[in-house]
Design an enzyme around this catalytic site. Structure first.
Site, PDB file in Angstrom:
ATOM      1  CG  LEU A 118      65.757 -53.265 -34.267  1.00  0.00           C
ATOM      2  CD1 LEU A 118      65.789 -53.177 -32.741  1.00  0.00           C
ATOM      3  CD2 LEU A 118      64.606 -54.152 -34.719  1.00  0.00           C
ATOM      4  CB  CYS A 160      67.563 -47.416 -33.780  1.00  0.00           C
ATOM      5  SG  CYS A 160      65.755 -47.392 -33.720  1.00  0.00           S
ATOM      6  CG  ASP A 172      80.363 -40.884 -32.516  1.00  0.00           C
ATOM      7  OD1 ASP A 172      79.415 -41.451 -31.946  1.00  0.00           O
ATOM      8  OD2 ASP A 172      81.524 -40.884 -32.061  1.00  0.00           O
ATOM      9  CE  LYS A 180      70.956 -51.441 -26.269  1.00  0.00           C
ATOM     10  NZ  LYS A 180      70.447 -50.446 -27.239  1.00  0.00           N
ATOM     11  CB  SER A 220      68.268 -54.711 -24.736  1.00  0.00           C
ATOM     12  OG  SER A 220      68.425 -56.121 -24.754  1.00  0.00           O
ATOM     13  CB  THR A 257      69.204 -57.292 -35.999  1.00  0.00           C
ATOM     14  OG1 THR A 257      70.007 -58.211 -35.236  1.00  0.00           O
ATOM     15  CG2 THR A 257      68.124 -56.694 -35.096  1.00  0.00           C
ATOM     16  CG  ASP A 260      74.054 -45.816 -39.809  1.00  0.00           C
ATOM     17  OD1 ASP A 260      73.146 -46.542 -39.359  1.00  0.00           O
ATOM     18  OD2 ASP A 260      75.236 -46.202 -39.966  1.00  0.00           O
ATOM     19  CE1 TYR A 262      73.245 -54.229 -26.731  1.00  0.00           C
ATOM     20  CE2 TYR A 262      72.002 -55.818 -25.424  1.00  0.00           C
ATOM     21  CZ  TYR A 262      72.080 -54.942 -26.498  1.00  0.00           C
ATOM     22  OH  TYR A 262      70.994 -54.781 -27.323  1.00  0.00           O
TER      23      TYR A 262
END
Length: 253
Positions: free
Chosen positions: A17, A84, A57, A163, A146, A194, A36, A159
């Site tokens: 994404l 992202c 990071d 989120k 998410s 993805t 990144d 997770y």
């Protein structure tokens, strides 16, 4: 905000994404910093966008600070941040081998939630002193949550918590940053094609797509990028969490 010739940083911009977003914003004329942790990925997308590779990071204060300073020196004052960067894990809280290792939970929270907050606080500080644009706007911050924030499945506790935290940050920070003229919004994507999902067999992808009411397919990364571009452009979008999921509501498992 008209993003043309404006400085933008996209975290996790080397793939998925983030890469689609970097490409979309560059096409609109933005000066893109591709942040990144993978140097090769960051450089590849930076080259494709005519942008700047930023390696580091997002959850590390020094690393993130250096990235923002490098982007400012090359592209001018930061006007938009798109978060992202993120990781996932699939583990039950109590599995066959006993309790989930605490380090696994901490790692997901550190990258997804703390990393997002770290970038928001640093970007917000940088944007707060920039010259105001139309409507007094100084900047825009878009983060990625998410649907798991609302319908986390079994095995997604870490997770979903990370989120859910990003979703919960949205309104209080939008209210706080309103004094600076900085808008804050969050996208909560559903099932997107993805690189991770693309590795699944075609049958598995089709089974996932079958749960989506319409359109009955996995989301495309450029559809996510299009929503980011709209949020940046629409000055009345603020403090919102926008689901991008084809009306999907996740089942328990």
């Amino acid at each position: 905000m008209d993003i043309k010739d404006k400085s933008v940083i996209v975290t996790g911009g080397g793939s998925g994404l983030g890469a689609a977003t970097a490409l979309r914003l560059a096409k609109a004329g933005a000066r893109v910093g591709v942040f990144d942790r993978n140097p090769e990925a960051a450089r590849a997308i930076a080259e494709a966008t005519g942008g700047l590779a930023l390696v580091g990071d997002v959850a590390d204060e020094a690393s993130a600070t250096q990235a923002l300073e490098k982007a400012r020196d090359h592209h001018g004052p930061l006007r938009a941040l798109v978060n992202c960067a993120g990781i996932g894990t699939a583990k039950r809280v109590v599995g066959r081998d006993g309790p989930m290792p605490l380090a696994d939970f901490e790692r997901v929270i550190r990258v997804n939630l703390i990393g997002t907050f770290n970038m928001i606080r640093l970007a917000g500080a940088a944007m707060s002193t920039a010259e105001p644009l139309e409507d007094g706007e100084r900047g825009v911050i878009v983060s990625t949550a998410s649907v798991a924030a609302f319908e986390g499945q079994i095995g997604q506790a870490a997770y979903a918590a990370s989120k859910g935290g990003i979703a919960a940050l949205t309104l209080p920070i939008a209210r706080e940053f309103a004094g600076f003229g900085v808008r804050v919004a969050t996208i909560a994507p559903g099932l997107f094609l993805t690189p991770l999902l693309a590795e699944l067999p075609e049958e598995a992808q089709q089974n996932l797509a079958a749960a989506i009411p319409f359109p009955k397919r996995l989301g495309h990364a450029d559809e996510f990028a299009a929503l980011v571009a709209h949020i940046l452009d629409n000055r009345y979008l603020n403090g919102e969490i926008i689901r991008l999921d084809g009306a999907l509501r996740m089942a328990p498992r």
